[in-house]
Design a protein around this motif. Structure first.
Motif, PDB file in Angstrom:
ATOM      1  N   GLN A  37      23.535 -34.793  28.126  1.00  0.00           N
ATOM      2  CA  GLN A  37      24.276 -35.556  27.020  1.00  0.00           C
ATOM      3  C   GLN A  37      25.686 -34.906  26.873  1.00  0.00           C
ATOM      4  OE1 GLN A  37      23.463 -38.442  25.549  1.00  0.00           O
ATOM      5  NE2 GLN A  37      24.947 -38.694  24.299  1.00  0.00           N
ATOM      6  N   ARG A  40      27.886 -35.792  30.177  1.00  0.00           N
ATOM      7  CA  ARG A  40      28.415 -36.919  30.050  1.00  0.00           C
ATOM      8  C   ARG A  40      29.558 -37.349  29.097  1.00  0.00           C
ATOM      9  NH1 ARG A  40      23.636 -40.571  27.889  1.00  0.00           N
ATOM     10  NH2 ARG A  40      25.499 -42.015  27.943  1.00  0.00           N
ATOM     11  N   ASP A  48      31.067 -42.000  32.553  1.00  0.00           N
ATOM     12  CA  ASP A  48      29.636 -42.108  31.778  1.00  0.00           C
ATOM     13  C   ASP A  48      28.886 -43.460  32.253  1.00  0.00           C
ATOM     14  OD1 ASP A  48      27.526 -41.254  29.811  1.00  0.00           O
ATOM     15  OD2 ASP A  48      28.607 -42.428  28.514  1.00  0.00           O
ATOM     16  N   GLN A  49      29.731 -44.324  32.117  1.00  0.00           N
ATOM     17  CA  GLN A  49      29.463 -45.828  32.296  1.00  0.00           C
ATOM     18  C   GLN A  49      28.827 -45.849  33.808  1.00  0.00           C
ATOM     19  OE1 GLN A  49      28.948 -48.421  30.288  1.00  0.00           O
ATOM     20  NE2 GLN A  49      29.402 -46.981  28.705  1.00  0.00           N
ATOM     21  N   ILE A  52      25.301 -44.194  33.791  1.00  0.00           N
ATOM     22  CA  ILE A  52      24.275 -45.391  33.330  1.00  0.00           C
ATOM     23  C   ILE A  52      23.715 -46.483  34.226  1.00  0.00           C
ATOM     24  CG2 ILE A  52      23.930 -46.700  31.316  1.00  0.00           C
ATOM     25  CD1 ILE A  52      23.886 -43.994  30.447  1.00  0.00           C
ATOM     26  N   GLY A  56      20.597 -45.032  34.931  1.00  0.00           N
ATOM     27  CA  GLY A  56      19.849 -45.740  34.136  1.00  0.00           C
ATOM     28  C   GLY A  56      18.908 -46.578  35.023  1.00  0.00           C
ATOM     29  N   TYR A  80      16.234 -42.147  34.175  1.00  0.00           N
ATOM     30  CA  TYR A  80      16.630 -43.001  33.222  1.00  0.00           C
ATOM     31  C   TYR A  80      16.120 -41.972  31.790  1.00  0.00           C
ATOM     32  CZ  TYR A  80      12.083 -45.024  31.769  1.00  0.00           C
ATOM     33  OH  TYR A  80      10.934 -44.905  31.137  1.00  0.00           O
ATOM     34  N   LEU A  83      18.772 -39.677  29.933  1.00  0.00           N
ATOM     35  CA  LEU A  83      19.763 -40.378  29.488  1.00  0.00           C
ATOM     36  C   LEU A  83      19.743 -41.012  28.335  1.00  0.00           C
ATOM     37  CD1 LEU A  83      21.060 -42.202  32.591  1.00  0.00           C
ATOM     38  CD2 LEU A  83      21.974 -40.032  31.884  1.00  0.00           C
ATOM     39  N   GLY A  85      21.364 -43.116  24.452  1.00  0.00           N
ATOM     40  CA  GLY A  85      22.468 -44.057  24.054  1.00  0.00           C
ATOM     41  C   GLY A  85      23.462 -43.361  22.917  1.00  0.00           C
ATOM     42  N   VAL A 140      17.705 -46.844  29.087  1.00  0.00           N
ATOM     43  CA  VAL A 140      17.761 -45.132  28.989  1.00  0.00           C
ATOM     44  C   VAL A 140      17.083 -44.648  27.763  1.00  0.00           C
ATOM     45  CG1 VAL A 140      20.052 -45.264  30.021  1.00  0.00           C
ATOM     46  CG2 VAL A 140      20.106 -45.222  27.312  1.00  0.00           C
TER      47      VAL A 140
END
Length: 222
Positions: A37, A40, A48-49, A52, A56, A80, A83, A85, A140
């Protein structure tokens, strides 16, 4: 936990205990999740996107040609799980892992616990893909894995006789997951719907599979 008495300090002990008395695999899993985390956060929003999307669990990537590379598809059912949210999502999952994971690890040992944890997450993710094969939304979080750990805890409590019936607790837990999954609003979800199918799949797998990871359970209570 009633099945977790082996390592409790007796009279005159405890001066050498760690401040956070969690078993090693749980501590490592929490540390890895927090480190991911933080990484990211340092990489920025665009990177980061991409993380994911690549790591993810995206159901549509397995059923349609989305251009995702093969290595990402192979790794995603594991990656996943690391990772999340957001920090609240991560914090809730890690607190739950600490609460339920510690007694299960002390029973199974490090290797079997890590294997059980990861397999619960993989099964949870695969069931989500089967139910939502065309979904482009990445899943995630460690919730599927931790749901499996929770299922294991309930089965172990039932085994030692401290839980007379699994049905009320399991029914309430499944009902809450269905409710939050359909209507949103779960703590730490950030307004997003939770992957309730994955949670329930991990939970049921944990209930059923714990006896294969802890063979002495198959012999019945002593």
């Amino acid at each position: 936990m009633p099945f977790d008495d082996g390592d409790r300090p007796g009279p005159g002990r405890g001066t050498g205990e760690r401040a956070i008395n969690l078993p090693p695999a749980v501590l490592w899993l929490i540390g890895i999740n927090v480190a991911v985390q933080l990484l990211r956060l340092l990489l920025g929003e665009q990177a980061d996107q991409e993380i994911i999307l690549q790591f993810g669990l995206v159901p549509a990537a397995y059923t349609t040609d989305t251009g995702q590379n093969v290595l990402s598809l192979i790794a995603a059912p594991i990656t996943y799980q690391f990772l999340h949210g957001g920090w609240m999502h991560l914090g809730i999952n890690m607190l739950t892992l600490a609460a339920f994971g510690a007694p299960v690890e002390r029973l199974l040992g490090v290797r079997r616990f890590v294997l059980f944890y990861l397999v619960c997450g993989v099964v949870a993710g695969l069931v989500h893909i089967l139910v939502y094969p065309d979904s482009p939304d990445p899943v995630v979080g460690a919730s599927g894995s931790i749901s499996g750990i929770f299922g294991a805890v309930l089965m172990l409590m039932r085994y030692v006789g401290s839980l007379t019936s699994l049905l009320p607790v399991a029914g309430i837990w499944i009902g809450l997951n269905v409710f939050f999954g359909l209507f949103g609003g779960a703590p730490g979800a950030g307004g997003e719907s939770i992957a309730w199918v994955a949670h329930i799949a991990g939970f049921v797998f944990g209930l059923v599979a714990i006896r294969f990871f802890a063979p002495r359970l198959t012999n019945g209570p002593t």
